[in-house]
Design an enzyme around this catalytic site. Structure first.
Site, PDB file in Angstrom:
ATOM      1  N   CYS A 114       0.804  -1.222   0.000  1.00  0.00           N
ATOM      2  CA  CYS A 114       0.000   0.000   0.000  1.00  0.00           C
ATOM      3  C   CYS A 114       0.842   1.281   0.000  1.00  0.00           C
ATOM      4  O   CYS A 114       1.402   1.625  -1.030  1.00  0.00           O
ATOM      5  CB  CYS A 114      -0.986  -0.044   1.160  1.00  0.00           C
ATOM      6  N   ARG A 148     -12.353   6.555  -1.328  1.00  0.00           N
ATOM      7  CA  ARG A 148     -11.409   5.488  -1.006  1.00  0.00           C
ATOM      8  C   ARG A 148     -11.859   4.175  -1.630  1.00  0.00           C
ATOM      9  O   ARG A 148     -13.056   3.956  -1.853  1.00  0.00           O
ATOM     10  CB  ARG A 148     -11.282   5.315   0.510  1.00  0.00           C
ATOM     11  N   HIS A 210      -3.678  -5.625   2.337  1.00  0.00           N
ATOM     12  CA  HIS A 210      -3.487  -5.821   3.770  1.00  0.00           C
ATOM     13  C   HIS A 210      -4.110  -7.169   4.116  1.00  0.00           C
ATOM     14  O   HIS A 210      -4.550  -7.910   3.244  1.00  0.00           O
ATOM     15  CB  HIS A 210      -4.183  -4.716   4.561  1.00  0.00           C
TER      16      HIS A 210
HETATM   17  N1  GLN Z   1      -2.183   6.892   2.067  1.00  0.00           N
HETATM   18  C1  GLN Z   1      -2.258   6.011   0.944  1.00  0.00           C
HETATM   19  C2  GLN Z   1      -3.617   5.980   0.285  1.00  0.00           C
HETATM   20  O1  GLN Z   1      -4.603   6.311   0.919  1.00  0.00           O
HETATM   21  C3  GLN Z   1      -1.857   4.613   1.380  1.00  0.00           C
HETATM   22  C4  GLN Z   1      -2.907   3.961   2.203  1.00  0.00           C
HETATM   23  C5  GLN Z   1      -2.424   2.690   2.863  1.00  0.00           C
HETATM   24  O2  GLN Z   1      -1.247   2.470   2.985  1.00  0.00           O
HETATM   25  N2  GLN Z   1      -3.352   1.879   3.323  1.00  0.00           N
HETATM   26  O3  GLN Z   1      -3.703   5.643  -0.871  1.00  0.00           O
END
Ligand code: GLN
Length: 260
Positions: A114, A148, A210
């Site tokens: 990520c 998101r 994840h």
């Molecule tokens: N901050 C980054 C995003 O929102 C990575 C997020 C994360 O590592 N889960 O894309």
């Protein structure tokens, strides 16, 4: 505390099986304070536990901003982070960039999840418009979005079906010659449009998954450990049988629920 002191302290905390060990594997966890959300620390724990169960000796180095980079590195892991965490590691990443690029070119296995996946690419432009330059080890570019991308994921990869959970604002585009890590069977992946997830160049893998992803997908963990073991010892990887019944059942259920 110096890196060597930290390494020996960490090693001392692990069972001392050096007498019967098949070899020592140095694992480097990049930025565990800033870049380790959504349980990604579980990847590091999985690697050190499985290395030990395969009969090798793990030495864990936690690399923090401002510290000297460990002299020996056979396997690198990095996790997810908030945009602010990514910004906090930028200066150090620039300092260790040449070392990371040369380790990648030498074929050292790396798993970057990520936020660290984004920083192993060319750049991450946050939703607020801040441009965070990356290492360019993976030819990917990421643009943050107001919406998101969140939910369970199933991929087809070189090591079989891989399951995990994504949560990112960044939408990632692969460069023309860049291979993905996997093909999305369920979920969003890099951008929700081209069916790709993550990126893979040589032994460097970037992924949004994840979970943490390694305990849920032991074949992926062992593929990284196998490469590291061969490079660390100069001999073929000698795995020991593992009891992965719970992980296999959990993965099969997620695949069945989402894909079949
Ligand atoms: N901050 C980054 C995003 O929102 C990575 C997020 C994360 O590592 N889960 O894309």
């Amino acid at each position: 505390m110096t890196q060597t002191e930290l390494a020996s302290q960490t090693a001392a905390a692990l069972p001392d099986d050096a007498g019967r060990s098949k070899g020592t594997i140095h694992v480097v966890h990049l930025y565990p304070r800033e870049m380790s959300i959504y349980g990604d620390l579980g990847n590091t724990r999985c690697l050190t536990a499985r290395i030990r169960r395969h009969g090798y000796t793990p030495v864990l180095h936690q690399h923090h901003p401002g510290a000297p980079f460990p002299e020996v590195a056979h396997l690198l892991v990095g996790g997810g982070g908030q945009d602010s965490g990514q910004a906090r590691v930028e200066d150090d990443l620039a300092l260790v960039a040449d070392r990371l690029r040369s380790l990648a070119a030498d074929g050292v296995p790396m798993l970057m999840i990520c936020g660290m996946y984004q920083l192993f690419g060319n750049a991450f432009i946050t939703v607020a418009g801040q441009r965070l330059p990356g290492l360019g080890i993976l030819d990917v570019t990421t643009q943050g979005n107001a919406k998101r991308m969140v939910g369970p994921v199933v991929l087809r990869t070189d090591v079989g079906e891989v399951v995990g959970y994504e949560n990112h604002s960044g939408s990632t585009t692969l460069g023309a010659g860049q291979s993905p890590f996997g093909t999305v069977l369920s979920g969003i992946g890099n951008n929700g449009t081209d069916g790709t997830e993550g990126a893979r160049s040589g032994n460097v893998i970037g992924s949004y998954l994840h979970g943490p992803v390694l305990p849920a997908n032991p074949a992926l963990a062992d593929s990284l450990i196998g490469i590291a073991a061969e490079q660390a010892t100069g001999r073929p990887f000698e795995p020991e049988p593992q009891d992965d019944a719970f992980a296999d059942e959990a993965r099969t259920r997620q695949v069945r629920r989402l894909v079949r």
